[in-house]
Design a protein around this motif. Structure first.
Motif, PDB file in Angstrom:
ATOM      1  N   THR A 284      34.506  42.277  39.367  1.00 36.84           N
ATOM      2  CA  THR A 284      35.557  43.039  40.315  1.00 36.84           C
ATOM      3  C   THR A 284      36.827  43.136  39.556  1.00 36.84           C
ATOM      4  OG1 THR A 284      33.995  42.184  42.043  1.00 36.84           O
ATOM      5  CG2 THR A 284      36.383  43.078  42.680  1.00 36.84           C
ATOM      6  N   PHE A 285      37.341  42.096  39.034  1.00 40.46           N
ATOM      7  CA  PHE A 285      38.940  42.213  38.751  1.00 40.46           C
ATOM      8  C   PHE A 285      38.969  42.472  37.245  1.00 40.46           C
ATOM      9  CE2 PHE A 285      38.574  39.941  42.798  1.00 40.46           C
ATOM     10  CZ  PHE A 285      39.485  40.416  43.291  1.00 40.46           C
ATOM     11  N   ILE A 286      37.885  42.390  36.439  1.00 42.41           N
ATOM     12  CA  ILE A 286      38.032  43.006  35.115  1.00 42.41           C
ATOM     13  C   ILE A 286      37.194  44.257  35.045  1.00 42.41           C
ATOM     14  CG2 ILE A 286      37.778  42.337  32.695  1.00 42.41           C
ATOM     15  CD1 ILE A 286      38.478  39.333  33.499  1.00 42.41           C
ATOM     16  N   VAL A 287      35.887  44.137  34.673  1.00 39.95           N
ATOM     17  CA  VAL A 287      34.943  44.988  34.459  1.00 39.95           C
ATOM     18  C   VAL A 287      35.134  46.079  35.533  1.00 39.95           C
ATOM     19  CG1 VAL A 287      32.569  45.728  34.290  1.00 39.95           C
ATOM     20  CG2 VAL A 287      33.528  43.616  33.213  1.00 39.95           C
ATOM     21  N   GLY A 288      35.200  45.665  36.852  1.00 39.85           N
ATOM     22  CA  GLY A 288      35.184  46.588  37.909  1.00 39.85           C
ATOM     23  C   GLY A 288      36.485  47.576  38.117  1.00 39.85           C
ATOM     24  N   ILE A 289      37.229  47.602  37.053  1.00 39.65           N
ATOM     25  CA  ILE A 289      38.258  48.581  37.372  1.00 39.65           C
ATOM     26  C   ILE A 289      38.284  49.865  36.312  1.00 39.65           C
ATOM     27  CG2 ILE A 289      40.925  48.667  37.534  1.00 39.65           C
ATOM     28  CD1 ILE A 289      41.107  45.730  38.131  1.00 39.65           C
ATOM     29  N   GLY A 290      37.132  50.372  36.152  1.00 38.16           N
ATOM     30  CA  GLY A 290      37.061  51.512  35.560  1.00 38.16           C
ATOM     31  C   GLY A 290      35.789  51.039  34.282  1.00 38.16           C
ATOM     32  N   GLY A 291      35.245  49.810  34.431  1.00 43.85           N
ATOM     33  CA  GLY A 291      34.398  49.713  33.389  1.00 43.85           C
ATOM     34  C   GLY A 291      34.866  48.446  32.443  1.00 43.85           C
ATOM     35  N   SER A 292      34.190  48.328  31.308  1.00 41.15           N
ATOM     36  CA  SER A 292      34.713  47.441  30.392  1.00 41.15           C
ATOM     37  C   SER A 292      35.996  47.775  29.766  1.00 41.15           C
ATOM     38  CB  SER A 292      33.563  47.234  29.186  1.00 41.15           C
ATOM     39  OG  SER A 292      32.695  46.655  29.723  1.00 41.15           O
ATOM     40  N   GLY A 293      37.123  46.919  29.567  1.00 41.01           N
ATOM     41  CA  GLY A 293      38.236  47.403  29.126  1.00 41.01           C
ATOM     42  C   GLY A 293      39.151  48.080  30.091  1.00 41.01           C
ATOM     43  N   ALA A 319      37.182  60.645  34.245  1.00 42.09           N
ATOM     44  CA  ALA A 319      37.722  60.506  35.768  1.00 42.09           C
ATOM     45  C   ALA A 319      36.809  60.396  36.662  1.00 42.09           C
ATOM     46  CB  ALA A 319      38.608  61.538  36.014  1.00 42.09           C
ATOM     47  N   PRO A 320      36.048  61.198  37.025  1.00 34.92           N
ATOM     48  CA  PRO A 320      34.873  61.053  38.110  1.00 34.92           C
ATOM     49  C   PRO A 320      33.893  59.961  37.839  1.00 34.92           C
ATOM     50  CG  PRO A 320      34.820  63.389  37.367  1.00 34.92           C
ATOM     51  CD  PRO A 320      35.515  62.591  36.079  1.00 34.92           C
ATOM     52  N   ALA A 321      33.299  59.722  36.555  1.00 32.37           N
ATOM     53  CA  ALA A 321      32.545  58.220  36.342  1.00 32.37           C
ATOM     54  C   ALA A 321      33.364  57.084  36.405  1.00 32.37           C
ATOM     55  CB  ALA A 321      32.002  58.548  34.897  1.00 32.37           C
ATOM     56  N   GLY A 322      34.815  57.131  35.826  1.00 30.35           N
ATOM     57  CA  GLY A 322      35.574  55.988  35.794  1.00 30.35           C
ATOM     58  C   GLY A 322      35.783  55.619  37.122  1.00 30.35           C
ATOM     59  N   ILE A 323      36.030  56.167  37.999  1.00 31.87           N
ATOM     60  CA  ILE A 323      36.129  55.742  39.593  1.00 31.87           C
ATOM     61  C   ILE A 323      35.021  54.871  40.089  1.00 31.87           C
ATOM     62  CG2 ILE A 323      36.354  56.678  41.965  1.00 31.87           C
ATOM     63  CD1 ILE A 323      37.812  59.336  40.832  1.00 31.87           C
ATOM     64  N   PHE A 324      34.056  55.141  39.493  1.00 31.79           N
ATOM     65  CA  PHE A 324      32.689  54.351  39.907  1.00 31.79           C
ATOM     66  C   PHE A 324      32.401  53.238  38.764  1.00 31.79           C
ATOM     67  CE2 PHE A 324      32.526  58.242  42.398  1.00 31.79           C
ATOM     68  CZ  PHE A 324      32.413  57.585  43.584  1.00 31.79           C
ATOM     69  N   ASN A 325      33.360  52.957  37.935  1.00 29.49           N
ATOM     70  CA  ASN A 325      33.256  51.891  36.883  1.00 29.49           C
ATOM     71  C   ASN A 325      32.151  52.181  35.650  1.00 29.49           C
ATOM     72  OD1 ASN A 325      35.251  50.615  38.395  1.00 29.49           O
ATOM     73  ND2 ASN A 325      33.398  49.675  39.640  1.00 29.49           N
ATOM     74  N   TRP A 376      28.225  47.048  41.401  1.00 26.97           N
ATOM     75  CA  TRP A 376      29.275  47.199  40.361  1.00 26.97           C
ATOM     76  C   TRP A 376      29.952  48.552  40.297  1.00 26.97           C
ATOM     77  CZ3 TRP A 376      28.484  50.928  36.635  1.00 26.97           C
ATOM     78  CH2 TRP A 376      27.117  51.316  36.591  1.00 26.97           C
ATOM     79  N   THR A 377      29.058  49.525  41.228  1.00 26.43           N
ATOM     80  CA  THR A 377      29.757  50.987  41.181  1.00 26.43           C
ATOM     81  C   THR A 377      30.760  51.209  42.276  1.00 26.43           C
ATOM     82  OG1 THR A 377      27.772  51.577  42.456  1.00 26.43           O
ATOM     83  CG2 THR A 377      27.920  52.000  40.119  1.00 26.43           C
ATOM     84  N   THR A 378      31.094  49.994  42.964  1.00 25.43           N
ATOM     85  CA  THR A 378      31.945  50.249  44.053  1.00 25.43           C
ATOM     86  C   THR A 378      33.489  50.595  43.558  1.00 25.43           C
ATOM     87  OG1 THR A 378      30.776  48.561  45.435  1.00 25.43           O
ATOM     88  CG2 THR A 378      33.147  48.997  45.808  1.00 25.43           C
ATOM     89  N   PRO A 379      34.198  51.605  44.111  1.00 22.69           N
ATOM     90  CA  PRO A 379      35.528  51.855  43.461  1.00 22.69           C
ATOM     91  C   PRO A 379      36.488  50.823  43.663  1.00 22.69           C
ATOM     92  CG  PRO A 379      34.590  53.721  44.755  1.00 22.69           C
ATOM     93  CD  PRO A 379      33.817  52.431  44.895  1.00 22.69           C
TER      94      PRO A 379
END
Length: 440
Positions: A284-293, A319-325, A376-379
């Motif tokens: 949630t606090f690392i990967v879950g902010i747009g994905g890895s990195g 952007a659209p995909a990044g919102i869902f990590n 994991w897809t939660t914005p």
């Protein structure tokens, strides 16, 4: 050492390691086993959130709130609380199925072997299985048992220790009898192991594994140094085009899920949460902010400073995909893979965020993860709110993290954007000159 030599050195070191980890049948089964349990874990987590909806205890009477939680309790008790049982079945099933065998027998023999090793006493009453043994406490024993049981089962199958039924016998019956000897031999060995341990100071396999293996590994995996190393390895593997999360999570998920379940039990009991680093701390606090990195912040940076067509297009697509990590458009489109321009922020930003988040939770500025498995897809923002037990500070922490990532990436994005912009200008000028020459 210049960038090229450094990159070659890293590639020579990392690629063989990653390839071995990716192809390791035990780690593959471990990863897939957790994935089998994941829908059930998420289902239970959703009802933990609903059962602890913010301010509900202040809106209704204490008795009504207790009845409400009691009515919803079985949803998590039957899934999250005994997640170890589902993981055991998943590992046994996948381990055998991946070798072309009857996966279902791998799953059931793994679970049966684990139950044989489990003390069947609940509060001095015999004939029951402690719920805790099927959850966080029993996860390590379950994983080891699943691998041993499914390996032994497949060994006996390969030795052709099976009953061959005559032609005409229904296929389901034939398969069942074929599994009889391998299953019986495997479970007999585990019964012998249980009896042997009853004559040792540990008394049970669970006590032995917890004392010798689980407790030290959990303490190590829950610390900040191990977390930093894990985050760095995820980033490094991705940089070379390998799925860093799958590789690293295959090794560390048992530890992170154990820590996660300890927090969940404390959260449901209303006591202090024992761990900072858990599965949700990473997810949630690392990967879950747009994905890895944490590339959602990179996308925001692209929209703010991007002048080049290439960078703008990458931002629009990502952007659209990044919102869902989901950040493959950024990883492959920016690109990040084997791009020396981004290796510093790509490695540095998640580590800095991990350290800042850890200490924010350590000093109580942000609640620790409550053990709730958030899909994991939660914005972002919503995921931070849910993962901390419906605490607004979790969402704020994610905003702070995005600011940190943005500031680290800013100068590198400027350099990259300038490089792309000048290349595009040269191409445009060349195209224009070519066009004018044709006209003349």
């Amino acid at each position: 050492m210049n960038n090229s030599k450094f990159m070659d050195l890293l590639e020579r070191i990392l690629m063989p390691i990653a390839e071995k980890l990716n192809n390791n049948r035990y780690l593959t089964a471990l990863r897939d086993g957790f994935l089998v349990a994941l829908p059930l874990i998420i289902f239970g987590s959703i009802f933990v959130v609903i059962a602890n909806f913010p301010f509900l205890d202040q809106m209704i009477s204490e008795e009504a709130f207790a009845a409400y939680q009691e009515a919803l309790g079985p949803a998590s008790d039957a899934t999250l609380t005994i997640m170890g049982a589902f993981v055991i079945v998943g590992i046994g099933y996948k381990f055998i199925a991946n070798q072309g065998g009857e996966g279902i027998y791998g799953g059931v023999v793994a679970l049966a072997a684990f139950l044989i090793l489990t003390p069947q006493v609940v509060e001095d009453v015999e004939g029951g299985i402690p719920i805790s043994a099927l959850g966080a406490e029993g996860l390590f024993v379950g994983i080891i048992t699943a691998f041993l049981a499914s390996t032994l089962y497949q060994y006996f199958v390969n030795k052709d220790l099976t009953i061959k039924m005559p032609a005409g016998v229904p296929d389901a019956v034939s398969r069942s009898f074929s599994a009889l000897f391998p299953v019986s031999l495997t479970l007999t060995l585990f019964l012998v192991i249980r009896i042997i341990f009853e004559f040792t100071p540990f008394e049970t396999v669970q006590n032995f594994i917890y004392t010798v293996l689980q407790e030290p590994l959990t303490a190590l995996g829950g610390g900040l140094p191990a977390t930093i190393i894990a985050v760095l390895m995820i980033q490094l593997f991705w940089f070379f085009g390998l799925h860093g999360q799958i590789i690293v999570n295959s090794v560390l998920d048992p530890i992170w899920y154990t820590l996660n379940n300890q927090n969940l039990e404390a959260f449901q009991a209303g006591t202090e949460l024992p761990n900072i680093v858990t599965k949700q701390f990473i997810d949630t606090f690392i990967v879950g902010i747009g994905g890895s990195g944490m590339t959602l912040a990179v996308i925001i940076g692209i929209f703010l400073i991007g002048r080049s067509r290439q960078l703008k297009q990458v931002g629009r697509v990502g952007a659209p995909a990044g919102i869902f990590n989901v950040n493959e458009p950024i990883i492959f489109g920016l690109p990040i893979i084997l791009n020396p321009l981004v290796i510093v922020p790509w490695l540095l930003a998640p580590v800095v965020v991990a350290v800042v988040t850890y200490y924010a939770m350590f000093f109580g500025l942000v609640p620790r993860p409550a053990g709730i498995i958030v899909p994991w897809t939660t914005p972002p923002l919503l995921s931070g709110f849910l993962a901390t037990g419906n605490a607004w500070q979790g969402a704020v922490m994610q905003v702070v993290s995005m600011v940190i990532v943005f500031m680290i990436w800013w100068p590198f994005l400027k350099v990259m954007d300038k490089q792309y912009y000048e290349q595009e200008k040269e191409e445009d000028n060349s195209s224009s000159a070519s066009s004018n020459g044709t006209e003349s």
